[in-house]
Design an enzyme around this catalytic site. Structure first.
Site, mmCIF file in Angstrom:
data_model
loop_
_atom_site.group_PDB
_atom_site.id
_atom_site.type_symbol
_atom_site.label_atom_id
_atom_site.label_comp_id
_atom_site.label_asym_id
_atom_site.label_seq_id
_atom_site.Cartn_x
_atom_site.Cartn_y
_atom_site.Cartn_z
ATOM 1 N N CYS A 122 0.821 -1.220 0.000
ATOM 2 C CA CYS A 122 0.000 0.000 0.000
ATOM 3 C C CYS A 122 0.853 1.267 0.000
ATOM 4 O O CYS A 122 0.316 2.375 -0.062
ATOM 5 C CB CYS A 122 -0.941 -0.016 1.193
ATOM 6 S SG CYS A 122 -1.969 -1.483 1.244
ATOM 7 N N HIS A 257 -3.421 6.883 2.545
ATOM 8 C CA HIS A 257 -3.840 5.586 2.010
ATOM 9 C C HIS A 257 -5.263 5.301 2.483
ATOM 10 O O HIS A 257 -5.588 5.492 3.654
ATOM 11 C CB HIS A 257 -2.873 4.505 2.508
ATOM 12 C CG HIS A 257 -3.333 3.121 2.203
ATOM 13 N ND1 HIS A 257 -3.854 2.774 0.974
ATOM 14 C CD2 HIS A 257 -3.372 1.991 2.968
ATOM 15 C CE1 HIS A 257 -4.180 1.492 1.002
ATOM 16 N NE2 HIS A 257 -3.902 0.999 2.188
ATOM 17 N N ASN A 288 -10.277 -0.595 0.145
ATOM 18 C CA ASN A 288 -8.817 -0.494 0.161
ATOM 19 C C ASN A 288 -8.272 -1.109 -1.129
ATOM 20 O O ASN A 288 -8.351 -2.318 -1.323
ATOM 21 C CB ASN A 288 -8.290 -1.228 1.399
ATOM 22 C CG ASN A 288 -6.774 -1.220 1.501
ATOM 23 O OD1 ASN A 288 -6.073 -0.879 0.557
ATOM 24 N ND2 ASN A 288 -6.261 -1.623 2.654
HETATM 25 C C1 LIG Z 1 -10.229 -5.030 10.540
HETATM 26 C C2 LIG Z 1 -10.760 -4.097 11.630
HETATM 27 C C3 LIG Z 1 -11.843 -3.202 11.040
HETATM 28 C C4 LIG Z 1 -11.382 -4.976 12.694
HETATM 29 O O1 LIG Z 1 -11.828 -4.160 13.759
HETATM 30 P P1 LIG Z 1 -11.433 -4.487 15.264
HETATM 31 O O2 LIG Z 1 -12.146 -3.549 16.112
HETATM 32 O O3 LIG Z 1 -9.950 -4.537 15.350
HETATM 33 O O4 LIG Z 1 -12.030 -5.946 15.399
HETATM 34 P P2 LIG Z 1 -11.543 -7.133 16.305
HETATM 35 O O5 LIG Z 1 -10.907 -8.158 15.424
HETATM 36 O O6 LIG Z 1 -10.779 -6.654 17.494
HETATM 37 O O7 LIG Z 1 -12.911 -7.659 16.827
HETATM 38 C C5 LIG Z 1 -13.769 -6.856 17.664
HETATM 39 C C6 LIG Z 1 -15.090 -7.535 17.766
HETATM 40 O O8 LIG Z 1 -15.761 -7.476 16.497
HETATM 41 C C7 LIG Z 1 -16.048 -8.780 16.040
HETATM 42 N N1 LIG Z 1 -15.835 -8.810 14.613
HETATM 43 C C8 LIG Z 1 -14.651 -8.998 13.944
HETATM 44 N N2 LIG Z 1 -14.871 -8.926 12.620
HETATM 45 C C9 LIG Z 1 -16.172 -8.671 12.457
HETATM 46 C C10 LIG Z 1 -16.995 -8.476 11.348
HETATM 47 N N3 LIG Z 1 -16.513 -8.517 10.082
HETATM 48 N N4 LIG Z 1 -18.307 -8.231 11.540
HETATM 49 C C11 LIG Z 1 -18.819 -8.148 12.782
HETATM 50 N N5 LIG Z 1 -18.098 -8.340 13.891
HETATM 51 C C12 LIG Z 1 -16.796 -8.596 13.723
HETATM 52 C C13 LIG Z 1 -15.113 -9.698 16.765
HETATM 53 O O9 LIG Z 1 -15.661 -10.998 16.862
HETATM 54 C C14 LIG Z 1 -15.003 -9.029 18.102
HETATM 55 O O10 LIG Z 1 -16.149 -9.359 18.877
HETATM 56 P P3 LIG Z 1 -16.040 -9.529 20.497
HETATM 57 O O11 LIG Z 1 -15.615 -8.165 20.993
HETATM 58 O O12 LIG Z 1 -17.407 -9.930 20.859
HETATM 59 O O13 LIG Z 1 -14.992 -10.559 20.689
HETATM 60 C C15 LIG Z 1 -9.641 -3.256 12.243
HETATM 61 O O14 LIG Z 1 -8.779 -4.040 12.997
HETATM 62 C C16 LIG Z 1 -8.865 -2.515 11.219
HETATM 63 O O15 LIG Z 1 -9.389 -1.654 10.548
HETATM 64 N N6 LIG Z 1 -7.538 -2.792 11.108
HETATM 65 C C17 LIG Z 1 -6.693 -2.157 10.129
HETATM 66 C C18 LIG Z 1 -7.007 -2.771 8.824
HETATM 67 C C19 LIG Z 1 -6.307 -2.134 7.684
HETATM 68 O O16 LIG Z 1 -6.532 -0.995 7.416
HETATM 69 N N7 LIG Z 1 -5.465 -2.905 6.988
HETATM 70 C C20 LIG Z 1 -4.810 -2.501 5.834
HETATM 71 C C21 LIG Z 1 -3.634 -1.639 6.144
HETATM 72 S S1 LIG Z 1 -2.802 -1.341 4.692
#
Ligand SMILES: CC(C)(COP(=O)(O)OP(=O)(O)OC[C@H]1O[C@@H](n2cnc3c(N)ncnc32)[C@H](O)[C@@H]1OP(=O)(O)O)[C@@H](O)C(=O)NCCC(=O)NCCS
EC number: 2.3.1.180
Length: 332
Positions: A122, A257, A288
């Site tokens: 990215c 980004h 993305n």
């Molecule tokens: C991917 C992302 C949106 C996930 O959000 P998060 O808050 O970190 O999610 P988590 O994995 O910690 O999970 C939090 C909760 O949501 C739930 N959850 C995870 N994915 C889910 C989804 N797609 N839909 C609904 N619930 C979801 C989990 O089960 C967890 O539930 P719990 O609290 O009951 O255990 C976030 O981590 C993110 O944006 N990361 C950066 C990603 C990115 O930009 N990558 C590219 C960089 S170049």
């Protein structure tokens, strides 16, 4: 004493034109919900994404790049024969060799331009832009095409709740050429290979067994990536402003980004960007698109009139590697 003559390049380089291609198929969150247990509300609130584009069989990496590049060349007001370099940043062109850049250079009608692919996830657009600037100032090309292009839908596991909703497809291109004044600032870039496991391909091509494995996909440790982006990338963005000798108040536009709108919001806050700075939020309808995300967002801001030619913009890309690149540019 060296017998080699010094190279003669342009005093400075500038982005002269931009173009984008978004695949025709628009994919709303409802389609993602067919394969993961989630909700439209969760996806929007956690990522800002409402829709993304997925490429069809005809919308190949080369085809999308040619469309975007044609627009960038027209926008720059030059002809394809004037292009001396074609740099393609992608992680989703599945033929290892030859570089897809050579096919693109040929089909665009360049005059045997130097052409090569780079892999910088990215941050690929910023890496390509930095190379292009060097080529122009060093004198090995007058105009260089920098293309960011991805078909990330091919590398998405639609059953993975952490990534299924994130990625999209598309191509963005810019023409970089000579400038009488500085218009691309110093790049602040780097890599943190100790964190290479946080965003990676699930299975190496050499280890992939189609009889038992799912097709290789991009997997990530969402929270670790999120924290890194929020804390470390705001520092890199500030360093790029410092290197260009400007303050946040001097900026007109911020094009980070397009990974996640919460990361964008957090960077805006940490950098204390004033209200007048236009912030790219193309992620809402594009998802993305990795290397394509910054030029696509740039093109849209200019097309909608939210940004204008001559504006001063901070661009920053970051992702798999982990790698990053930030610089201040004058918009085409
Ligand atoms: C991917 C992302 C949106 C996930 O959000 P998060 O808050 O970190 O999610 P988590 O994995 O910690 O999970 C939090 C909760 O949501 C739930 N959850 C995870 N994915 C889910 C989804 N797609 N839909 C609904 N619930 C979801 C989990 O089960 C967890 O539930 P719990 O609290 O009951 O255990 C976030 O981590 C993110 O944006 N990361 C950066 C990603 C990115 O930009 N990558 C590219 C960089 S170049």
């Amino acid at each position: 004493m060296s017998k080699i003559k010094p190279s003669k390049g342009a005093p400075y380089a500038r982005i002269l034109g931009v173009g984008g291609y978004r695949p025709t198929r628009v994919v709303p969150n409802e389609v993602i919900l067919e394969t993961i247990d989630s909700s439209d509300e969760w996806i929007r609130s956690r990522s800002g994404i409402e829709t993304r584009h997925w490429a069809n069989d005809e919308e190949t990496v080369a085809a999308m790049s040619i469309e975007a590049s044609g627009k960038a060349i027209a926008d720059a007001g030059i002809s394809a024969e004037q292009i001396g370099g074609v740099i393609v940043s992608t992680v989703s062109h599945f033929k290892q060799t030859p570089a897809v850049a050579t096919e693109i250079a040929d089909k665009l009608g360049t005059n045997k331009a130097a052409a090569f692919d780079i892999s910088a996830g990215c941050a690929g657009f910023g890496y390509g832009l930095t190379l292009a600037k060097g080529m122009i100032v060093e004198g090995s090309a007058e105009y260089v095409l920098v293309i960011g292009v991805e078909r990330l839908s091919d590398l998405t596991d639609l059953e993975d709740r952490a990534t299924a909703f994130l990625f999209g497809d598309g191509a963005g291109a810019v023409v970089v050429g000579p400038s009488p004044e500085p218009a691309i600032g110093p790049t602040v870039w780097g890599s943190e290979g100790d964190k290479s496991d946080t965003i990676k391909q699930t299975v190496a091509w050499t280890e992939y067994d189609s009889s038992k494995d799912k097709f290789p996909a991009i997997t990530q440790e969402g929270q670790a990536v999120f924290r890194w982006a929020v804390f470390e990338m705001a520092k890199v963005a500030q360093q790029a402003l410092d290197a260009a000798g400007i303050s946040p108040a001097d900026l007109d536009v911020f094009i980070p980004h397009q990974a996640n709108e919460r990361i964008i919001d957090s960077m805006v806050k940490t950098l204390k960007l004033p209200e007048h700075v236009t912030v790219a939020r193309d992620v809402r309808t594009t998802g993305n698109t990795s290397a394509a995300s910054i030029p696509l967002a740039m093109e849209r801001l200019l097309a909608t009139g939210e940004a204008k030619s001559g504006d001063t913009a901070l661009v920053i890309g970051f992702g798999a590697g982990l790698v990053y690149a930030a610089t201040v540019v004058t918009l085409p």
